[in-house]
Design an enzyme around this catalytic site. Structure first.
Site, mmCIF file in Angstrom:
data_model
loop_
_atom_site.group_PDB
_atom_site.id
_atom_site.type_symbol
_atom_site.label_atom_id
_atom_site.label_comp_id
_atom_site.label_asym_id
_atom_site.label_seq_id
_atom_site.Cartn_x
_atom_site.Cartn_y
_atom_site.Cartn_z
ATOM 1 N N CYS A 78 -7.581 -2.028 8.325
ATOM 2 C CA CYS A 78 -6.195 -2.033 7.823
ATOM 3 C C CYS A 78 -5.690 -0.614 7.584
ATOM 4 O O CYS A 78 -4.572 -0.273 7.974
ATOM 5 C CB CYS A 78 -6.084 -2.852 6.533
ATOM 6 N N HIS B 236 -1.361 -5.696 1.605
ATOM 7 C CA HIS B 236 -2.596 -6.487 1.552
ATOM 8 C C HIS B 236 -2.348 -7.778 0.759
ATOM 9 O O HIS B 236 -1.702 -7.751 -0.294
ATOM 10 C CB HIS B 236 -3.717 -5.689 0.867
ATOM 11 N N GLU C 14 0.846 -1.209 0.000
ATOM 12 C CA GLU C 14 0.000 0.000 0.000
ATOM 13 C C GLU C 14 0.874 1.249 0.000
ATOM 14 O O GLU C 14 1.784 1.380 0.811
ATOM 15 C CB GLU C 14 -0.899 0.018 1.236
HETATM 16 N N1 PCA Z 1 -8.205 -6.952 6.406
HETATM 17 C C1 PCA Z 1 -9.079 -5.871 6.772
HETATM 18 C C2 PCA Z 1 -8.926 -5.735 8.271
HETATM 19 C C3 PCA Z 1 -8.227 -6.957 8.722
HETATM 20 C C4 PCA Z 1 -7.750 -7.616 7.515
HETATM 21 O O1 PCA Z 1 -7.042 -8.629 7.453
HETATM 22 C C5 PCA Z 1 -8.873 -4.595 5.963
HETATM 23 O O2 PCA Z 1 -8.465 -4.688 4.798
HETATM 24 O O3 PCA Z 1 -9.137 -3.499 6.451
#
Ligand code: PCA
Length: 219
Positions: free
Chosen positions: A146, A170, A81
């Protein structure tokens, strides 16, 4: 020279039994990476508490870099990200956190509107692709837990004037999750384990003495 790198994942959320990022950091904890002292933690999927737990780990382990990882079900690639935004909450009720809290359009804190990752996002993405693993740099971490974690972490380090590199990656769903949701884009857990190791090794190269040139935030 040894560097300390803190890597985090999350517990399951959103009615699913599995969060591959919790599994990834648990298996990473058993690995050794030359020149790296690894610390790992599995975070709660709860607004604010996720940041508190992460910052307590940061205070405990005093890492040179923090790689926070989360699941982005629906994505087909591993996505470092670039940016976290100062907004929490979504209008989708499926995105309540694990306490049922579902804020909408609230600021996370009194910091800047957005904060760039200080991890070398492009270098991580290129290293993954070079290893045959699908990856692209993402320009949105969403506005759920996240993003909240990434923003809280970067804002804390910024306020401290800390040199610790930090950011978020991610991961897609794992192949085993398709037993319950056959149409989910996915990668095998072993591929994602390999990817996380590559991310750790790449970040280590960008720490002092690691040999790679310094990169600007978000690049
Ligand atoms: N993904 C979520 C929160 C926890 C996770 O593993 C997100 O993308 O916000």
């Amino acid at each position: 020279m040894s560097h300390t790198i803190l890597v985090t994942g999350y517990e399951p959320f959103g009615g699913r039994d599995i969060n591959p990022t919790g599994q990834l950091v648990t298996s990473l904890a058993g690995r050794s990476v030359p020149g790296v002292e690894l610390h790992t933690a599995v975070l709660p999927v709860v607004y604010d508490e996720c940041v508190d737990v992460l910052l307590a780990e940061v205070a405990r382990s005093e890492p040179d870099a923090v790689i926070a990882c989360g699941l982005a079900a629906g994505r087909s690639e591993i996505t470092p990200e670039r940016v976290a935004i100062n907004v929490k909450g979504t209008s989708d009720p499926a995105y309540a956190d694990n306490t049922g809290t579902c804020p909408l359009d609230e600021p996370i804190g009194d910091g800047p509107d957005g904060l760039f990752a200080t991890l070398p996002v492009r270098a991580i993405q290129r290293a993954l692709v070079a290893a045959g693993i699908p990856s692209s740099v993402s320009n949105t971490a969403g506005s759920f837990v996240c993003n909240n974690t990434m923003y809280g972490l970067l804002d804390h380090l910024r306020r401290q004037g800390s040199a610790t590199l930090a950011g978020f990656i991610h991961f897609p769903a794992s192949a085993e999750m398709t037993a319950a949701e056959p149409s989910l884009p996915n990668l095998p857990l072993e591929t994602m384990e390999r990817a996380l190791l590559i991310a750790v090794e790449t970040v280590a190269e960008y720490l002092p003495g690691g040999g790679a040139p310094e990169v600007s935030s978000g690049l």
